[in-house]
Each structure stands twice: as structure tokens, then as C-alpha cells.
Design an enzyme around this catalytic site. Sequence first.
Site, short mmCIF file in Angstrom:
data_model
loop_
_atom_site.label_atom_id
_atom_site.label_comp_id
_atom_site.label_asym_id
_atom_site.label_seq_id
_atom_site.Cartn_x
_atom_site.Cartn_y
_atom_site.Cartn_z
N GLY A 43 -24.78 3.10 2.68
CA GLY A 43 -23.91 3.76 1.71
C GLY A 43 -24.22 3.31 0.31
CB VAL A 44 -26.67 3.95 -2.20
CG1 VAL A 44 -27.38 2.69 -1.81
CG2 VAL A 44 -27.33 5.15 -1.51
N GLY A 45 -22.98 4.52 -2.64
CA GLY A 45 -22.00 5.18 -3.52
C GLY A 45 -21.69 4.25 -4.68
CG ASN A 46 -18.21 4.96 -7.12
OD1 ASN A 46 -19.00 5.54 -7.86
ND2 ASN A 46 -17.07 5.48 -6.75
CB VAL A 47 -19.18 -0.61 -3.83
CG1 VAL A 47 -19.46 -2.09 -3.57
CG2 VAL A 47 -17.76 -0.44 -4.35
CE LYS A 87 -4.51 0.97 0.54
NZ LYS A 87 -5.69 0.26 0.03
P1 NAD Z 1 -18.04 5.75 -2.28
O1 NAD Z 1 -17.36 6.90 -1.66
O2 NAD Z 1 -18.39 5.80 -3.73
O3 NAD Z 1 -19.37 5.38 -1.49
C1 NAD Z 1 -19.49 5.45 -0.10
C2 NAD Z 1 -20.87 6.02 0.21
O4 NAD Z 1 -21.06 5.98 1.62
C3 NAD Z 1 -21.04 7.47 -0.23
O5 NAD Z 1 -22.22 7.60 -0.98
C4 NAD Z 1 -21.10 8.24 1.08
O6 NAD Z 1 -21.91 9.38 1.00
C5 NAD Z 1 -21.68 7.20 2.01
N1 NAD Z 1 -21.43 7.45 3.42
C6 NAD Z 1 -20.34 8.01 4.01
N2 NAD Z 1 -20.50 8.06 5.34
C7 NAD Z 1 -21.72 7.53 5.62
C8 NAD Z 1 -22.45 7.30 6.80
N3 NAD Z 1 -21.97 7.65 7.99
N4 NAD Z 1 -23.65 6.70 6.70
C9 NAD Z 1 -24.15 6.33 5.51
N5 NAD Z 1 -23.50 6.54 4.35
C10 NAD Z 1 -22.30 7.12 4.39
O7 NAD Z 1 -17.07 4.48 -1.99
P2 NAD Z 1 -17.13 3.06 -2.67
O8 NAD Z 1 -16.07 2.97 -3.71
O9 NAD Z 1 -18.53 2.72 -3.02
O10 NAD Z 1 -16.64 2.13 -1.47
C11 NAD Z 1 -17.52 1.81 -0.40
C12 NAD Z 1 -16.75 0.99 0.64
O11 NAD Z 1 -16.25 -0.21 0.03
C13 NAD Z 1 -15.54 1.70 1.24
O12 NAD Z 1 -15.40 1.31 2.58
C14 NAD Z 1 -14.39 1.14 0.43
O13 NAD Z 1 -13.18 1.18 1.14
C15 NAD Z 1 -14.85 -0.27 0.21
N6 NAD Z 1 -14.24 -0.91 -0.96
C16 NAD Z 1 -14.42 -0.36 -2.19
C17 NAD Z 1 -13.84 -0.98 -3.29
C18 NAD Z 1 -14.04 -0.42 -4.68
O14 NAD Z 1 -13.72 -1.12 -5.65
N7 NAD Z 1 -14.57 0.78 -4.83
C19 NAD Z 1 -13.09 -2.15 -3.13
C20 NAD Z 1 -12.96 -2.71 -1.85
C21 NAD Z 1 -13.53 -2.07 -0.77
#
Ligand code: NAD
Length: 349
Positions: free
Chosen positions: A184-188, A80
Site C-alpha cells: 500500500g503506497v497511499g498517504n502513509v 471513537k
Molecule cells: P490510504 O488510503 O492513503 O492508503 C492505503 C493504500 O493501500 C491505497 O493506496 C490503496 O490503494 C492501497 N490498498 C488498498 N487495498 C490494498 C490491497 N489489497 N493491496 C495493496 N494495496 C491496497 O491510507 P493511509 O492514510 O495511507 O493509511 C494506511 C494504513 O495506515 C491504514 O490501515 C490506516 O488505517 C493506517 N493508519 C493511518 C494513519 C494516518 O495518519 N493516515 C494513522 C494510523 C494508521
Amino acid sequence: MAVFSLSDFADHEQVVFCSDDKSGLKAIIAVHNSNLGPALGGCRMWPYASEEEAVRDVLRLSRGMTYKSAMANLKLGGGKSVIIGNPRTQKTPDLLAAFARALEQLGGRYIAAEDSGTSVADMKYMNQFTAHVAGIKDKPTDEGTRSGDPSPATAYGTFIGIKAAVKEQLGRDSLEGLKVAVQGVGNVGFDLARQLKEAGASLWVTDIHRDSLTRAAEELGAVVVAPDAIFGLDVDVFAPCALGAVLNDQTIPQLQAKIVAGASNNQLAEARHGVALMKRGILYAPDYVINAGGIIDVYHERIGFDRAALLAHIEGIYDNLMEIFARARAEERPTAEVADAIAEERFRR
Ligand code: NAD
């Protein structure tokens, strides 16, 4: 500050401190273990409050990558990197170029990918100065192509992992009528919710961004709840997809779900919370096992992208989890502890 004696140092092979006066670069690259292959892991840019905090973070995260890649059967080690600084104000082309040159000097022992504070575009830019970046190539999909962003692969792997957990805990193959709370309804999280919906599940969602919630309600028919209300819902599955340490002394007693399975990293605030979940009869899908779709995606980019091979590899998350669940049941141990033991068997072999 001490480094070798930090508990997070564990048995790191190499930790490199990089600086560049001209661009202001201050970065740390950690290679935890390379028994299985070059160390691959995200490059995080964050305004750490202290150097100690940055060192601890990079060590903890790089060690985690060794376990994640070993568990996903990848020929990769764990590493990392962190760049100390605010990505919104301090991330300049010169700084990224200086960091890329530092990567180049390591000759491929460590390969960087996007993470918090860095993007696919940053990795593509750094690729002008070093070959040792990943997650940069567009990939074919049913609808056309997608960028190097591994989120769709992570969401698919998490979906497969939820199926495994449902099979183990509820004895069902179908997700029809399953009740799932997605934090959390972001990317994943959004993509996961979409796949769950398509499989017939009912959804409850929360987020701190109103736009994301509106989209989930309108496009997926999800019920929106406040951030604090997501833990105590009467659902089958709680899927954390927002932030770490969400399984703790405050939240575990509230859970009514029989399964915790989501994409967030470092979900257990402390190892003892894995025991607390087990005592409550809640099946926990260890985070780094279920969320490995992204690293699997990046790995396939490196070995020559074949979509069928990628999907088959991600679907292997099902068997990985089933092995962990069976052993945890037989040995009456928390699933997180069993996952670590299996990963160690693989990378120390
Ligand atoms: P993202 O930033 O696109 O989505 C995260 C979402 O969570 C956002 O919409 C944000 O507004 C919301 N959020 C933040 N704080 C919050 C809270 N207190 N309550 C409710 N919602 C909240 O991130 P992502 O890429 O979707 O990743 C989500 C998680 O998965 C992270 O923990 C990340 O480390 C993990 N992850 C992601 C990947 C990947 O490929 N993107 C791979 C492995 C692990």
C-alpha cells in the site's frame, strides 16, 4: 441487540447514540476510557450493513485508541465515533453540523479527528459548531506548511519504528541495503517508502491503484509486485500500510521477512496470529505502537504546536518498541500481548 454484554463493550465509560431527523444523522460516539485525559479518536463514516456492525466497530476502535494514546504517553483517553452512511452520497453540510452539535453537547469528553470517510476539510467545517475537533491546523515543515493531515507524522513514526525493529532483530543501526516490502503506497505508505529509500533501503511495493505504483517505481525506483505476491518476498521487512487483518492463517506461512513493521491498523487477524509470528521467529512491531505518529501529531496541535517537541515525541516510538521487544524476549510472549500489558499499566495507573 445487546450492548453491555458484547465482548467489545469491555469497560466503556460512555456510549452515545445520536440522531437528527432533518439531516438524516445516525451516529455513535464511544468513550472507552478517560483516565489519562479527554477521549480523542477518529470519526469514521461508513455504510455499515447493520447497526450491530456499527456498534461493534466503534467499540473496538475506541478501546484501541485508549491503548494507543497510553502507549504513546499522551494525556488523552480513548474514544471513537462512527456516522452510519455512505460518505460519497450522504455526507452533507447539515449532517456534519448536526454531528458537530452532538460533539458540543459532550462538552469535550470526546474529541473527533478525521478518519475513513471524513476529511480535514470536514473537521474544519464542524469546527464552526464545536471546539471539540482536532487535526485542523496547518503546521510548519522544512518546505513550508502542511495541512492538519496526520499522515506524514504517521509515516515518520513508522520509519522510526522500523529502525527499532531492525536494531532488535538484525542488530543494525543503519538501514543501508535493507530490503523492505511495502503493502500500500497511499498517504502513509508512499511517504514511508520515500524515507526508507533516503536511508538506503531497497523497495518492493504493491497497491491496487496503478497510479500509486507508477509513482513509486518512477520516483523511488521501487520494484512493483502484484498484491498477492507481497507476502512471500525474500525481504528483511514486511511493512503493511494498506488494510487490516493482513497477518492471518494464509499469509503468515508465506512470510520470509524477519520483521513485520508497518502503519496499518489491526494487522493481526486474531490475537493468536501474534503467537504464530513469534513461533516463526518473526519480530512483530505492534501496530498501534508503531503507527502512533498521527495521534501524537494531533495531540501536539492541541497543546500548542512546537515542531521540535513533536519530532522528539514521535521519536519516542523507538524506545517504546525497544521496551516491548525486550520484555517480550525476556518473558517469551508475543509482542502484541506485551504492548497491551504495558498500555494497561499506563492507563489504569
Ligand atoms: P490510504 O488510503 O492513503 O492508503 C492505503 C493504500 O493501500 C491505497 O493506496 C490503496 O490503494 C492501497 N490498498 C488498498 N487495498 C490494498 C490491497 N489489497 N493491496 C495493496 N494495496 C491496497 O491510507 P493511509 O492514510 O495511507 O493509511 C494506511 C494504513 O495506515 C491504514 O490501515 C490506516 O488505517 C493506517 N493508519 C493511518 C494513519 C494516518 O495518519 N493516515 C494513522 C494510523 C494508521
